[in-house]
Design a protein around this motif. Structure first.
Motif, PDB file in Angstrom:
ATOM      1  N   TYR A 146      -5.827   6.306  -1.274  1.00 28.58           N
ATOM      2  CA  TYR A 146      -6.995   5.600  -1.553  1.00 28.58           C
ATOM      3  C   TYR A 146      -8.084   6.694  -1.254  1.00 28.58           C
ATOM      4  O   TYR A 146      -8.063   7.076  -0.070  1.00 28.58           O
ATOM      5  N   GLU A 193     -10.195  -1.260  -4.018  1.00 26.70           N
ATOM      6  CA  GLU A 193      -8.810  -1.367  -4.477  1.00 26.70           C
ATOM      7  C   GLU A 193      -8.059  -1.939  -3.155  1.00 26.70           C
ATOM      8  O   GLU A 193      -7.003  -2.468  -3.325  1.00 26.70           O
ATOM      9  N   ALA A 194      -8.161  -1.422  -2.199  1.00 21.83           N
ATOM     10  CA  ALA A 194      -7.395  -1.626  -0.905  1.00 21.83           C
ATOM     11  C   ALA A 194      -7.566  -2.859  -0.431  1.00 21.83           C
ATOM     12  O   ALA A 194      -6.825  -3.615   0.102  1.00 21.83           O
ATOM     13  N   GLY A 203     -11.846   3.025  -3.632  1.00 17.41           N
ATOM     14  CA  GLY A 203     -10.942   3.041  -2.837  1.00 17.41           C
ATOM     15  C   GLY A 203     -10.886   1.823  -1.988  1.00 17.41           C
ATOM     16  O   GLY A 203      -9.840   1.134  -1.634  1.00 17.41           O
ATOM     17  N   HIS A 207       0.697  -1.250  -0.201  1.00 16.99           N
ATOM     18  CA  HIS A 207      -0.049  -0.006   0.154  1.00 16.99           C
ATOM     19  C   HIS A 207       0.936   1.331   0.000  1.00 16.99           C
ATOM     20  O   HIS A 207       0.262   2.434   0.067  1.00 16.99           O
TER      21      HIS A 207
END
Ligand SMILES: NC(=O)c1ccc[n+]([C@@H]2O[C@H](COP(=O)([O-])OP(=O)(O)OC[C@H]3O[C@@H](n4cnc5c(N)ncnc54)[C@H](OP(=O)(O)O)[C@@H]3O)[C@@H](O)[C@H]2O)c1
Length: 279
Positions: free
Chosen positions: A179, A251-252, A248, A174
């Motif tokens: 994000y 995605e994370a 976000g 990360h």
């Protein structure tokens, strides 16, 4: 002095997001230090002498600034703290930022400039503002009186935000990411009130002007700087520019964000524990 740098420092570690981050890290058995004025050692943004002690042995920082990343002076203070953190041996910073806020983006850049491995959590408004922050009193009074017009906001559940923060603090993948965190739906305050009512707490949304809102806050003894901050947020952030949802959380974390109805069901205790208060 501890040279191992394995401690994870959670600033605002007793607050809405920080508390959840601390709980998750502790559940994993990771070494955590709570950054708060009541912490050991105590941490105070306004007293730079308290900064070095909390950074001793710190390798990663969850940085949530108080009272708000958009207040005057926040960028300089956050920059100074992040510089000291890196000089003290911290490698990674996870910054809680605000979506659609130019001041917040300046703070992001200031932290990036330190050379830290940075993950930015650029968050929309929290669902938990209705149950753990200034909108709680509105809900308990039966009327959410805010200058939000009929502009939709994609409120995010901070259980998701805390999951993303912990992932970013513990997983190299990360680093360098920004994000944009929202929930799965954009809701007007009217929609939000209906979902809170459906969860068992009858409440309606009453749109007011920015001026009415400021006057009502002052009547209730809210300090001028808080009135100014809320006026800025409603004028600049809840104006339609930030109405869209983002990917976000997916995605994370590789999963969908929680929706408002699930949040409201989980938060219902906050609205039933206290009898309806007058504001
Ligand atoms: N609310 C939203 O919808 C939203 C959306 C996007 C971004 N944000 C950002 O979220 C951040 C706030 O995070 P949060 O809501 O998780 O926190 P919070 O619930 O407002 O709690 C504040 C935390 O900061 C600590 N604190 C307060 N004053 C302090 C001081 N002078 N020095 C050191 N620590 C202090 C408090 O602990 P003690 O009282 O024990 O010191 C507490 O742990 C802000 O930067 C805001 O811009 C909020």
């Amino acid at each position: 002095m501890n040279t191992q740098h394995n401690t994870i420092l959670v600033l605002g570690g007793t607050g809405k997001t920080g508390r959840r981050v601390v709980e998750r890290l502790q559940a994993r058995g990771l070494p955590v230090r709570v950054g708060s004025r009541a912490g050991t050692p105590p941490f105070e943004w306004e007293d730079r002498a308290t900064w070095a002690p909390v950074l001793d042995g710190t390798g990663s920082v969850y940085l949530s600034y108080s009272p708000d990343i958009a207040v005057p002076g926040a960028v300089d203070t956050v920059r100074a703290f992040a510089e000291l953190a890196v000089r003290s041996g911290a490698r990674r910073i996870v910054l809680l930022s605000g979506r659609g806020e130019p001041e917040a983006e300046r703070a992001e850049q200031a932290v990036r400039d330190t050379g830290a491995e940075l993950t930015v959590l650029r968050s929309t408004w929290f669902m938990q503002n209705f149950s753990e922050d200034y909108m709680l009193e509105h809900v308990l009074s039966g009327e959410i009186r805010l200058p939000g017009g009929d502009v939709p906001t994609p409120f995010v559940d901070i259980e998701d935000l805390a999951d993303v923060a912990v992932a970013a603090l513990t997983d190299d993948r990360h680093a360098g990411r920004v994000y944009e965190l929202t929930g799965p739906q954009s809701l007007t305050f009217d929609d939000a009130a209906a979902l809170i009512a459906a969860a068992g707490r009858p409440v309606t949304y009453v749109p007011v002007t920015l001026e009415q809102h400021a006057a009502e806050l002052r009547e209730h003894g809210v300090p001028d700087e808080v009135v100014e901050l809320l006026t800025y947020l409603f004028a600049e952030v809840v104006d339609g520019r930030n109405a869209g949802t983002t990917d976000g959380v997916r995605e994370a974390l590789g999963r969908e964000p929680r929706d408002f109805a699930s949040y409201a069901a989980a938060a219902a205790g906050a609205w039933t524990a206290t009898p309806a208060a007058s504001r």
